[in-house]
Motif scaffolding. Structure first.
Motif, PDB file in Angstrom:
ATOM      1  N   ARG A   1       2.870   8.740  10.177  1.00  0.00           N
ATOM      2  CA  ARG A   1       2.151   8.593  11.495  1.00  0.00           C
ATOM      3  C   ARG A   1       0.773   8.965  11.730  1.00  0.00           C
ATOM      4  O   ARG A   1       0.224   8.285  12.248  1.00  0.00           O
ATOM      5  N   ALA A   2       0.427   9.721  10.779  1.00  0.00           N
ATOM      6  CA  ALA A   2      -1.248   9.967  10.482  1.00  0.00           C
ATOM      7  C   ALA A   2      -1.668   8.717  10.163  1.00  0.00           C
ATOM      8  O   ALA A   2      -2.823   8.380  10.614  1.00  0.00           O
ATOM      9  N   LEU A   3      -1.124   8.180   9.207  1.00  0.00           N
ATOM     10  CA  LEU A   3      -1.857   6.813   8.500  1.00  0.00           C
ATOM     11  C   LEU A   3      -2.012   5.676   9.600  1.00  0.00           C
ATOM     12  O   LEU A   3      -2.789   5.140   9.747  1.00  0.00           O
ATOM     13  N   ALA A   4      -0.721   5.645  10.567  1.00  0.00           N
ATOM     14  CA  ALA A   4      -0.772   4.680  11.363  1.00  0.00           C
ATOM     15  C   ALA A   4      -1.799   4.602  12.381  1.00  0.00           C
ATOM     16  O   ALA A   4      -2.389   3.972  12.989  1.00  0.00           O
TER      17      ALA A   4
ATOM     18  N   MET B   1       7.550   3.957   6.621  1.00  0.00           N
ATOM     19  CA  MET B   1       6.880   2.906   6.611  1.00  0.00           C
ATOM     20  C   MET B   1       6.145   2.630   7.829  1.00  0.00           C
ATOM     21  O   MET B   1       7.105   2.690   8.729  1.00  0.00           O
ATOM     22  N   VAL B   2       4.982   2.192   7.824  1.00  0.00           N
ATOM     23  CA  VAL B   2       4.277   1.782   9.070  1.00  0.00           C
ATOM     24  C   VAL B   2       4.601   0.145   9.392  1.00  0.00           C
ATOM     25  O   VAL B   2       4.801  -0.729   8.567  1.00  0.00           O
ATOM     26  N   MET B   3       5.073   0.129  10.551  1.00  0.00           N
ATOM     27  CA  MET B   3       5.428  -1.315  10.937  1.00  0.00           C
ATOM     28  C   MET B   3       4.717  -1.748  12.382  1.00  0.00           C
ATOM     29  O   MET B   3       4.370  -0.597  13.164  1.00  0.00           O
ATOM     30  N   ARG B   4       4.184  -2.824  12.399  1.00  0.00           N
ATOM     31  CA  ARG B   4       3.165  -3.247  13.674  1.00  0.00           C
ATOM     32  C   ARG B   4       3.874  -4.459  14.350  1.00  0.00           C
ATOM     33  O   ARG B   4       3.053  -5.468  14.203  1.00  0.00           O
TER      34      ARG B   4
ATOM     35  N   SER C   1       0.790  -1.071  -0.064  1.00  0.00           N
ATOM     36  CA  SER C   1      -0.062  -0.109  -0.023  1.00  0.00           C
ATOM     37  C   SER C   1       0.983   1.200  -0.089  1.00  0.00           C
ATOM     38  O   SER C   1       1.487   1.445   0.839  1.00  0.00           O
ATOM     39  N   ILE C   2       0.817   1.975  -1.061  1.00  0.00           N
ATOM     40  CA  ILE C   2       1.835   3.448  -1.272  1.00  0.00           C
ATOM     41  C   ILE C   2       1.101   4.458  -1.460  1.00  0.00           C
ATOM     42  O   ILE C   2       0.051   4.470  -2.281  1.00  0.00           O
ATOM     43  N   HIS C   3       1.416   5.360  -0.605  1.00  0.00           N
ATOM     44  CA  HIS C   3       0.735   6.630  -0.592  1.00  0.00           C
ATOM     45  C   HIS C   3       1.825   7.746  -1.263  1.00  0.00           C
ATOM     46  O   HIS C   3       3.159   7.782  -0.488  1.00  0.00           O
ATOM     47  N   TYR C   4       1.896   8.344  -2.315  1.00  0.00           N
ATOM     48  CA  TYR C   4       2.978   8.798  -3.177  1.00  0.00           C
ATOM     49  C   TYR C   4       2.595  10.506  -3.067  1.00  0.00           C
ATOM     50  O   TYR C   4       1.381  10.880  -3.378  1.00  0.00           O
ATOM     51  N   PHE C   5       3.371  11.358  -2.694  1.00  0.00           N
ATOM     52  CA  PHE C   5       3.257  12.690  -2.704  1.00  0.00           C
ATOM     53  C   PHE C   5       4.439  13.402  -3.455  1.00  0.00           C
ATOM     54  O   PHE C   5       5.426  13.080  -3.438  1.00  0.00           O
ATOM     55  N   GLU C   6       4.085  14.567  -4.184  1.00  0.00           N
ATOM     56  CA  GLU C   6       4.843  15.413  -4.790  1.00  0.00           C
ATOM     57  C   GLU C   6       5.839  16.269  -3.749  1.00  0.00           C
ATOM     58  O   GLU C   6       6.810  16.250  -3.938  1.00  0.00           O
TER      59      GLU C   6
ATOM     60  N   LYS D   1       2.670  -0.205  19.894  1.00  0.00           N
ATOM     61  CA  LYS D   1       1.606   0.021  19.084  1.00  0.00           C
ATOM     62  C   LYS D   1       1.860  -0.012  17.677  1.00  0.00           C
ATOM     63  O   LYS D   1       1.069  -0.779  16.697  1.00  0.00           O
ATOM     64  N   TYR D   2       2.814   0.764  17.224  1.00  0.00           N
ATOM     65  CA  TYR D   2       3.463   0.905  15.794  1.00  0.00           C
ATOM     66  C   TYR D   2       4.666   1.592  15.808  1.00  0.00           C
ATOM     67  O   TYR D   2       5.032   2.220  16.881  1.00  0.00           O
TER      68      TYR D   2
END
Length: 328
Positions: free
Chosen positions: A98-101, A139-142, A83-88, A203-204
């Motif tokens: 962190r907001a996504l996590a 990257m988010v790790m759990r 799952s990739i969130h790409y930004f310019e 938690k993450y």
């Protein structure tokens, strides 16, 4: 088509050749001042253009694009980078991840940005991250492990990145404790892990990685050139950023699964085999003060064991490690 796109197409039609400002002005039907402004925009976007008062402009380097959809399909991981969130542009990929996590994003969720306006490294330091030339990602790790295992994951990330980059570039990349990647003493990557805990469990973790891939010497402030470099500078050629991310994701997930199944010992052995710190007398600045000694290896927690001049061993959990004192 935007004027800077037209200008770029014009430069690309004349590879390795100068295109005069007069020709650009005439073909694009704009003023010479407008041409100069569009050149500046292209340079801000990561293009390198050589200017000559007599000859005009010549395109030297074009940044490679990262296609998030193709990237997700280019490696066979089960979680990492799927799952990739790409930004310019973002202030910091760490903040975005962190907001996504916090909103429940699954493990392996990856944030990639072409440019960071407020990228940061360990101890709050800034990070040079120009548009289109590096890899700026988090990257988010759990992991289902106790809080005290978090430093081990920092070392694991460094091992995964070092091994994947060495395979792709064939450059002599090594790890300086705990997680800086160096080539011939100059830094090419930094890693920052930030965690959130709940009931004595993680938690993450948000793992931030910055890789100086295709930066040129002109991208660095003069005061950093003595201690920072890029893969492109060291190899004399650019590299595909997408290929680097894909290889890294594969290696990272493989070692992460090994860690979860068998513990830290195998990771520690790999880290020690790639270390440029072990066996080198160094000065360390710790929260308790400065000390000199020779790192001899990791302990089971991921802390570095340092031998003092009197033969005694001290275990360091947090410190800023200086350059080797016995380097010839």
């Amino acid at each position: 088509m935007k004027s800077h796109d037209q200008l770029l197409n014009l430069l690309k039609r004349h590879p390795d050749q100068y295109v005069s400002g007069a020709m650009m002005s005439q073909e694009l039907n704009v003023s010479r001042t407008a041409v100069w402004k569009q050149i500046r925009k292209l340079e801000t976007a990561g293009y390198e253009i050589e200017a000559s008062t007599k000859l005009g402009y010549r395109l030297l380097y074009s940044p490679d694009e990262i296609n998030s959809e193709r990237l997700a399909e280019s490696h066979s991981t089960a979680r990492f980078g799927q799952s990739i969130h790409y930004f310019e542009q973002v202030k910091s990929t760490q903040d975005s991840a962190r907001a996504l996590a916090e909103s429940g994003a699954p493990e392996g969720t990856l944030v990639l940005a072409e440019e960071q306006t407020g990228g940061r490294g360990r101890m709050g330091r800034g990070w040079v991250s120009p548009q289109g030339k590096g890899i700026w990602m988090s990257m988010v790790m759990r992991p289902h492990v106790p809080i005290h295992c978090a430093p081990q994951l920092t070392l694991l990330t460094a091992v995964a990145l070092c091994r994947s980059l060495r395979r792709l570039t064939e450059l002599p990349i090594g790890i300086k404790w705990p997680n800086d990647l160096l080539i011939r003493g100059k830094k090419i990557s930094g890693i920052l892990l930030e965690s959130a805990a709940e009931d004595e469990r993680l938690k993450y973790i948000v793992a931030g990685v910055g890789i100086s891939v295709n930066l040129s010497e002109g991208d660095y402030p003069e005061e950093l050139l003595a201690k920072a470099t890029s893969l492109r500078i060291e190899a004399g050629q650019p590299f595909s950023r997408s290929a680097i991310v894909a290889e890294f994701m594969q290696e990272w997930e493989t070692l992460y699964d090994l860690f979860l199944q068998e513990g830290f010992n195998a990771i520690a052995a790999l880290w020690e085999s790639l270390s440029v710190s072990i066996g080198q007398k160094v000065r360390l600045v710790t929260p308790q003060g400065e000390l000199e000694g020779t790192p001899v290896g990791l302990d089971e927690s991921g802390a570095i064991r340092v031998e003092r001049a009197d033969g005694s061993l001290v275990t360091i959990f947090s410190a800023e490690m200086g350059e080797p004192l016995n380097r010839s």
